[in-house]
Write a protein that holds these residues in place. Structure first.
Motif, mmCIF file in Angstrom:
data_model
loop_
_atom_site.group_PDB
_atom_site.id
_atom_site.type_symbol
_atom_site.label_atom_id
_atom_site.label_comp_id
_atom_site.label_asym_id
_atom_site.label_seq_id
_atom_site.Cartn_x
_atom_site.Cartn_y
_atom_site.Cartn_z
ATOM 1 N N SER A 119 -43.156 -4.093 8.034
ATOM 2 C CA SER A 119 -44.471 -4.690 8.180
ATOM 3 C C SER A 119 -45.171 -4.087 9.396
ATOM 4 O O SER A 119 -44.572 -3.382 10.205
ATOM 5 C CB SER A 119 -44.348 -6.203 8.343
ATOM 6 O OG SER A 119 -43.690 -6.514 9.565
ATOM 7 N N ARG A 120 -46.468 -4.418 9.539
ATOM 8 C CA ARG A 120 -47.206 -3.934 10.708
ATOM 9 C C ARG A 120 -46.589 -4.483 11.987
ATOM 10 O O ARG A 120 -46.488 -3.779 13.001
ATOM 11 C CB ARG A 120 -48.666 -4.373 10.591
ATOM 12 C CG ARG A 120 -49.547 -3.884 11.744
ATOM 13 C CD ARG A 120 -50.986 -4.342 11.546
ATOM 14 N NE ARG A 120 -51.524 -3.869 10.270
ATOM 15 C CZ ARG A 120 -52.725 -4.185 9.817
ATOM 16 N NH1 ARG A 120 -53.511 -4.988 10.525
ATOM 17 N NH2 ARG A 120 -53.143 -3.721 8.657
ATOM 18 N N GLN A 121 -46.141 -5.736 11.950
ATOM 19 C CA GLN A 121 -45.495 -6.338 13.109
ATOM 20 C C GLN A 121 -44.223 -5.596 13.483
ATOM 21 O O GLN A 121 -43.953 -5.349 14.659
ATOM 22 C CB GLN A 121 -45.178 -7.805 12.804
ATOM 23 C CG GLN A 121 -44.302 -8.495 13.847
ATOM 24 C CD GLN A 121 -43.868 -9.878 13.411
ATOM 25 O OE1 GLN A 121 -44.679 -10.791 13.385
ATOM 26 N NE2 GLN A 121 -42.605 -10.037 13.040
ATOM 27 N N GLN A 122 -43.432 -5.217 12.480
ATOM 28 C CA GLN A 122 -42.194 -4.508 12.749
ATOM 29 C C GLN A 122 -42.453 -3.110 13.293
ATOM 30 O O GLN A 122 -41.729 -2.637 14.176
ATOM 31 C CB GLN A 122 -41.351 -4.440 11.474
ATOM 32 C CG GLN A 122 -40.747 -5.768 11.075
ATOM 33 C CD GLN A 122 -40.008 -5.689 9.755
ATOM 34 O OE1 GLN A 122 -40.520 -5.133 8.785
ATOM 35 N NE2 GLN A 122 -38.808 -6.241 9.715
ATOM 36 N N ARG A 123 -43.473 -2.438 12.778
ATOM 37 C CA ARG A 123 -43.803 -1.108 13.302
ATOM 38 C C ARG A 123 -44.248 -1.191 14.754
ATOM 39 O O ARG A 123 -43.893 -0.348 15.577
ATOM 40 C CB ARG A 123 -44.886 -0.458 12.439
ATOM 41 C CG ARG A 123 -44.399 -0.038 11.061
ATOM 42 C CD ARG A 123 -45.399 0.900 10.391
ATOM 43 N NE ARG A 123 -46.659 0.208 10.077
ATOM 44 C CZ ARG A 123 -46.906 -0.398 8.929
ATOM 45 N NH1 ARG A 123 -45.968 -0.419 7.988
ATOM 46 N NH2 ARG A 123 -48.076 -0.981 8.713
ATOM 47 N N LEU A 124 -45.023 -2.242 15.085
ATOM 48 C CA LEU A 124 -45.407 -2.454 16.476
ATOM 49 C C LEU A 124 -44.179 -2.721 17.334
ATOM 50 O O LEU A 124 -44.059 -2.203 18.456
ATOM 51 C CB LEU A 124 -46.383 -3.633 16.565
ATOM 52 C CG LEU A 124 -46.774 -4.086 17.988
ATOM 53 C CD1 LEU A 124 -47.478 -2.960 18.729
ATOM 54 C CD2 LEU A 124 -47.649 -5.342 17.924
ATOM 55 N N GLY A 125 -43.258 -3.531 16.810
ATOM 56 C CA GLY A 125 -42.029 -3.820 17.548
ATOM 57 C C GLY A 125 -41.205 -2.577 17.813
ATOM 58 O O GLY A 125 -40.673 -2.394 18.918
ATOM 59 N N LEU A 126 -41.096 -1.687 16.821
ATOM 60 C CA LEU A 126 -40.366 -0.431 17.004
ATOM 61 C C LEU A 126 -40.997 0.416 18.098
ATOM 62 O O LEU A 126 -40.309 0.963 18.962
ATOM 63 C CB LEU A 126 -40.327 0.351 15.688
ATOM 64 C CG LEU A 126 -39.375 -0.158 14.611
ATOM 65 C CD1 LEU A 126 -39.573 0.628 13.321
ATOM 66 C CD2 LEU A 126 -37.927 -0.048 15.074
ATOM 67 N N MET A 127 -42.329 0.524 18.077
ATOM 68 C CA MET A 127 -43.017 1.325 19.079
ATOM 69 C C MET A 127 -42.800 0.756 20.479
ATOM 70 O O MET A 127 -42.482 1.485 21.419
ATOM 71 C CB MET A 127 -44.511 1.382 18.767
ATOM 72 C CG MET A 127 -45.302 2.252 19.736
ATOM 73 S SD MET A 127 -47.071 2.244 19.385
ATOM 74 C CE MET A 127 -47.473 0.536 19.846
ATOM 75 N N LEU A 128 -42.961 -0.575 20.618
ATOM 76 C CA LEU A 128 -42.751 -1.206 21.920
ATOM 77 C C LEU A 128 -41.309 -1.045 22.390
ATOM 78 O O LEU A 128 -41.047 -0.777 23.564
ATOM 79 C CB LEU A 128 -43.107 -2.695 21.840
ATOM 80 C CG LEU A 128 -44.589 -3.067 21.771
ATOM 81 C CD1 LEU A 128 -44.750 -4.566 21.585
ATOM 82 C CD2 LEU A 128 -45.318 -2.608 23.023
ATOM 83 N N GLY A 129 -40.367 -1.221 21.464
ATOM 84 C CA GLY A 129 -38.955 -1.137 21.827
ATOM 85 C C GLY A 129 -38.574 0.222 22.368
ATOM 86 O O GLY A 129 -37.957 0.336 23.435
ATOM 87 N N PHE A 130 -38.949 1.271 21.671
ATOM 88 C CA PHE A 130 -38.588 2.609 22.112
ATOM 89 C C PHE A 130 -39.328 2.991 23.403
ATOM 90 O O PHE A 130 -38.766 3.652 24.275
ATOM 91 C CB PHE A 130 -38.880 3.634 21.009
ATOM 92 C CG PHE A 130 -37.870 3.610 19.898
ATOM 93 C CD1 PHE A 130 -36.563 4.015 20.122
ATOM 94 C CD2 PHE A 130 -38.204 3.165 18.636
ATOM 95 C CE1 PHE A 130 -35.615 3.985 19.110
ATOM 96 C CE2 PHE A 130 -37.270 3.127 17.616
ATOM 97 C CZ PHE A 130 -35.970 3.538 17.854
#
Length: 307
Positions: A119-130
């Protein structure tokens, strides 16, 4: 019941001590050599545990093979990489923060291997995490801060590869080990870990072991506290259906490991590490947080019965 309320937090607290034990044990034994001792003892204790609790052993050689292979990734390559990296000078705090990559890597690779969509939320989470992991780790690795001690790139890279190994092992287990007694599966996984760790120790180390009370204490905690105690708590949580509570607290493992490293070894908690950890934890939370539609779907009787 008090244990039911405290079990998830105790499990995460136990799990977070793994990085501190890795740094402490390196004073008395080569890292991979120590893991060989740990896995050997864990196998013997798990066999006794399975016998005492009436665990069922797999009747299919394919299941045995899958359990062993998953152990190669989940314990052998993962812990081997992490412990070797810490033995080569990666601070326990940095290694614990890198551990935050695991759920992010799983979410990133899952669409390619098992067809999950992000989801868009998960893609944002991946970007923030890395980005958070990079902010926490790179200043030390590149020695951007003049007051800090630089870390060689190779051990950090190996530490990251360890996260990739546990990610592959997690996805492998999801695909091939959906059924079976988790107690006997755990015993076989440590067999897989031993198979890969012994040759690596022979190739890379001098098999240094200094037998003293400190080493015995580190070994006892690694086997009883981590390999046995944490797993026993996990079994308890699974039986009571409280795995989600433990999973939500997993986000606290990196800061807990960093805090313990600061307390026991005087490792410096720099502002990039603190801010990067907060960003990474936020990213992991967003990546693994269920949306309202997913939560509603999870409550449907048909899905609940399939669990």
């Amino acid at each position: 019941m008090m244990l039911a309320r405290l079990a998830p937090a105790i499990f995460v607290l136990l799990w977070s001590t793994g990085w501190v034990v890795a740094k402490y044990a390196a004073f008395f034994a080569d890292p991979l050599t120590f893991l060989v001792l740990r896995y050997s003892m864990a196998i013997l204790l798990f066999i006794g545990f399975c016998a005492a609790t009436g665990a069922r052993w797999p009747r299919s050689w394919s299941v045995v093979g899958h359990a062993v292979v998953s152990g190669v990734f989940l314990h052998g390559l993962y812990l081997g990489a992490v412990w070797w990296a810490i033995g080569q000078g990666v601070p326990a705090a940095i290694s614990g923060i890198i551990a935050g990559l695991q759920p992010l890597m799983t979410a990133a690779i899952a669409p390619l291997l098992i067809g999950e969509t992000l989801s868009r939320q998960q893609r944002l989470g991946l970007m923030l995490g890395f980005c958070g992991i990079a902010l926490a780790v790179l200043p030390k690795t590149l020695a951007i801060d003049a007051a800090s001690t630089p870390i060689h790139f190779l051990p950090v890279a190996v530490n990251v590869l360890g996260m990739a190994a546990v990610t592959c092992g997690t996805l492998y287990q999801k695909r091939y080990l959906q059924n079976g007694d988790i107690r006997s599966i755990a015993a076989l996984q440590y067999v897989g870990a031993l198979i890969v760790t012994v040759p690596l120790a022979l190739m890379l180390e001098d098999l240094r072991v200094t037998w003293n009370l400190q080493l015995v204490a580190a070994l006892a905690w690694s086997v009883l506290g981590l390999s046995m105690g944490a797993i026993a708590l996990l079994l308890y949580l699974i039986r009571r259906g409280q795995v989600s509570r433990a999973a939500s607290l997993i986000y606290l493992v990196p800061p807990l490991a960093a805090l313990q490293a600061a307390l026991f070894f005087g490792e410096t908690l720099t502002w990039p590490m603190i801010v990067g950890t907060v960003i990474a934890v936020t990213g992991v939370y967003l990546t693994n947080r269920k949306t309202e539609s997913e939560a509603a779907a999870g409550e449907r009787p048909s899905n609940a019965a399939a669990r």
